[in-house]
Design a protein around this motif. Structure first.
Motif, PDB file in Angstrom:
ATOM      1  N   MET A   1       0.841  -1.177   0.000  1.00 10.00           N
ATOM      2  CA  MET A   1       0.000   0.000   0.000  1.00 10.00           C
ATOM      3  C   MET A   1       0.893   1.249   0.000  1.00 10.00           C
ATOM      4  O   MET A   1       1.943   1.277   0.603  1.00 10.00           O
ATOM      5  N   THR A   2       0.432   2.251  -0.658  1.00  9.44           N
ATOM      6  CA  THR A   2       1.154   3.515  -0.806  1.00  9.44           C
ATOM      7  C   THR A   2       0.807   4.469   0.330  1.00  9.44           C
ATOM      8  O   THR A   2      -0.327   4.496   0.790  1.00  9.44           O
ATOM      9  N   ILE A   3       1.797   5.267   0.749  1.00  5.59           N
ATOM     10  CA  ILE A   3       1.489   6.338   1.697  1.00  5.59           C
ATOM     11  C   ILE A   3       1.386   7.648   0.915  1.00  5.59           C
ATOM     12  O   ILE A   3       1.846   7.746  -0.221  1.00  5.59           O
ATOM     13  N   GLY A   4       0.788   8.632   1.545  1.00  5.44           N
ATOM     14  CA  GLY A   4       0.561   9.909   0.888  1.00  5.44           C
ATOM     15  C   GLY A   4       1.821  10.530   0.314  1.00  5.44           C
ATOM     16  O   GLY A   4       1.794  11.111  -0.771  1.00  5.44           O
ATOM     17  N   LEU A   5       2.934  10.423   1.019  1.00  9.57           N
ATOM     18  CA  LEU A   5       4.193  10.998   0.551  1.00  9.57           C
ATOM     19  C   LEU A   5       4.547  10.489  -0.842  1.00  9.57           C
ATOM     20  O   LEU A   5       4.945  11.255  -1.713  1.00  9.57           O
ATOM     21  N   GLU A   6       4.390   9.209  -1.062  1.00 10.34           N
ATOM     22  CA  GLU A   6       4.723   8.622  -2.364  1.00 10.34           C
ATOM     23  C   GLU A   6       3.806   9.166  -3.453  1.00 10.34           C
ATOM     24  O   GLU A   6       4.259   9.512  -4.552  1.00 10.34           O
ATOM     25  N   LEU A   7       2.534   9.257  -3.160  1.00 11.39           N
ATOM     26  CA  LEU A   7       1.560   9.778  -4.112  1.00 11.39           C
ATOM     27  C   LEU A   7       1.869  11.236  -4.460  1.00 11.39           C
ATOM     28  O   LEU A   7       1.871  11.617  -5.637  1.00 11.39           O
ATOM     29  N   ILE A   8       2.127  12.042  -3.458  1.00 11.64           N
ATOM     30  CA  ILE A   8       2.432  13.455  -3.666  1.00 11.64           C
ATOM     31  C   ILE A   8       3.670  13.599  -4.557  1.00 11.64           C
ATOM     32  O   ILE A   8       3.658  14.363  -5.529  1.00 11.64           O
TER      33      ILE A   8
END
Length: 85
Positions: free
Chosen positions: A1-8
């Motif tokens: 699962m991805t965390i927000g930091l990676e998405l940003i």
């Protein structure tokens, strides 16, 4: 699962190496956060929030599909607005 930091970082074209330099840390430290081997320290969340102009909770959050869709909609609106200015 991805965390927000990676998405940003992915959708704002933020390189982990440059982000690490801004934070005064190594790239492997960021990779440890992304892989969830290490939690992001509160002091770093504060710095990331300022640098990325994003909520601390979102940066560290496990992102689901609904979160990703909402983020992408907000990013599209942000880009539209910046093109209008």
């Amino acid at each position: 699962m991805t965390i927000g930091l990676e998405l940003i970082c992915k959708y704002r074209d933020v390189e982990y190496k440059k982000l690490a330099e801004q934070l005064g840390i190594s790239s492997p430290t960021i990779m440890g956060w992304l892989s969830k081997k290490r939690p992001i320290p509160k002091s770093r969340l504060e710095q990331l929030s300022e640098i990325l102009n994003e909520d601390e909770a979102f940066i560290a959050k496990d992102i689901n599909t609904e979160d990703k869709i909402l983020f992408l909609e907000l990013e599209a609106n942000r880009l539209r607005k910046s093109m209008e200015d």
